[in-house]
Design a protein around this motif. Sequence first.
Motif, mmCIF file in Angstrom:
data_model
loop_
_atom_site.group_PDB
_atom_site.id
_atom_site.type_symbol
_atom_site.label_atom_id
_atom_site.label_comp_id
_atom_site.label_asym_id
_atom_site.label_seq_id
_atom_site.Cartn_x
_atom_site.Cartn_y
_atom_site.Cartn_z
ATOM 1 N N VAL A 183 0.149 1.017 12.074
ATOM 2 C CA VAL A 183 -0.181 -0.059 11.139
ATOM 3 C C VAL A 183 -0.715 0.534 9.841
ATOM 4 N N LYS A 184 -1.531 1.553 9.965
ATOM 5 C CA LYS A 184 -2.099 2.191 8.785
ATOM 6 C C LYS A 184 -1.007 2.798 7.910
ATOM 7 N N GLU A 185 -0.041 3.456 8.544
ATOM 8 C CA GLU A 185 1.065 4.064 7.798
ATOM 9 C C GLU A 185 1.951 3.007 7.154
ATOM 10 N N MET A 186 2.209 1.912 7.876
ATOM 11 C CA MET A 186 3.018 0.825 7.321
ATOM 12 C C MET A 186 2.326 0.200 6.118
ATOM 13 N N ALA A 187 1.015 -0.016 6.240
ATOM 14 C CA ALA A 187 0.247 -0.621 5.146
ATOM 15 C C ALA A 187 0.286 0.265 3.906
ATOM 16 N N LYS A 188 0.141 1.550 4.106
ATOM 17 C CA LYS A 188 0.150 2.487 2.987
ATOM 18 C C LYS A 188 1.516 2.506 2.313
#
Length: 587
Positions: free
Chosen positions: A557-562
């Motif tokens: 999720v963190k990578e997608m958000a970034k």
Amino acid sequence: MQLTDEQNLVIAANGNLVINAVAGSGKTTTLIEFAKTRPPGSKILYLAFNKTVKTEALAKFHAAGLKHVKVETAHSLAYDHVVKGSNYQVSQGYKSYELCDILDIQTGDRHTDYIIATHVSRFLSMFCNSKATKVQELDYREEITDVKAKAFVINFYSRIEQLTRELLAKMDKGEIAITHDFYLKKFQLGNPVLPYDYILFDEGQDASAAMLAVFLQQKGVKIIVGDIHQQIYGWRYAVNSLQQVEYPVFHLSNSFRFDDEVALIANKIIGWKKHLQLPASVKVKGVGEAGELISTRATLGRTNLSILLNAIAQWQHGEIKSVYFEGNISSYTFADEGASLYDILSLYNGKHDKIKDKLIASMKTMKDLDDYIEKTEDTSMKMIADVVKEFGNRLPGLISELKNNHASDKESADMIFSTVHRCKGMEYDEVTLLGDFITEDKLKKQIALAGGTSIDERSKNKLAEEINILYVAVTRARYRLRIPPEINPLRTVQLSEQPMMQLSNRTSLRKYLAEETMPYQRMSETKSTGRTGNHGKRWTDEEEEVLLELYKNQYSVKEMAKSLGRGEAGVKIKLMNLGLLDDGELY
């Protein structure tokens, strides 16, 4: 009135029995006919699940001329025995900061005090709803699943247990107001004798162990009525009493609410329980008649979060002009602890002087709130925090628009919004399901994560309840059901090929398996709030395609958000809207 063979068998039965009645099977009608045929002078008690059901049952029994039937709820019975005529005062419950003062909880860190108080409140509820006679007979640690929350409880367990006992003692002595759970528990421990020849215990699948204990000790003939597949209150310590007794079992399998197409979906969903090595029990038979007039339309979701987001989306796109929220719209903007969306928004903006709730006011930053949520497993607070993080200062305006256009009654609203728990026992002409329910694929994954064939009983019950929640949602529909394909057990295509499936009594099932009928509701378009990036803005088709590609390639999720320039909460919400996020990942 023409009764079915199954109904006639129930009416002719003698002695204790269980009636497993599927959704819409006319169980109240059956109980009325049962009461009519009992010997003259019989004293009959009908125990309703809540006040709303009690009011409806009173009217029905009165209309049938059955004045010898007493209609009560478990709590109204307990209130008359414990509270009425006493010096007890009743409270709706205590907030964490109130318990800190009442119990003088002082660890030197107010944040820790509030977390302890929250667990004391839950331990109190666990004990009062159980059949245990002493707090020490229970192990509250077994109720905690989150790693951080469990570590906290283990570390402070002796203190939490002692404080729970102190709280009970203060209530018992009348030093503080008692809760509804408390007087029900005191009623159970008093071993009451109820002067009835027959006791009809409705919604038995959601009974507390405390009330079941009262029921089972009575001398009269005992009838437990319910649907084993509609147990959805395990988180309130409910037990499925239909499976707790060894009475003869009778079935009411004909649903007069919907036809065989909705029944087919319902049966397939119940069939998922095979993955948990649980029997599907009785098969639902849809014998409802087709309806041409659609008067009530409802959108149902698993969580407050999904309902609130979808309502905002439909409103912003002009698809609806008036709304109706089951259970009052304000209840969707408050956490169970009592903190409001507006308090969390003030914390988000660093405006502590505007925070009214003492719990939220005790926190310096959103990081403190996240820590509290993790250590208490407060999912309702988590959902509201996620909405605040995504929409920020636009949220009050959006909520205000919905409130200003809230219909006075559901029949006049363009759309009714509800979680499944709030619409239990209700029905609508048309039902649209959101994408945040369990799916068969999610179920299999979670079973594997929980140990596969070695899955423990608690995890098995929790997953079975998720299946039940979807079953209850599907069976609210009378004439038309609109269901996302990844949830639909009859799906024949992938999400990207068919966004939504609709079932209708007036159109064949095959047609809707082959046609695309409804696109997913998209996130509402938003204006800039002054924040950088795409936080709170409407998702474009291109962004959704990128998100789906990232998801398929197992990006975090963190990578997608970034990658998308969005907040993690916003990415979670979008994945949930698309039905791609497991409950555990969301909370």
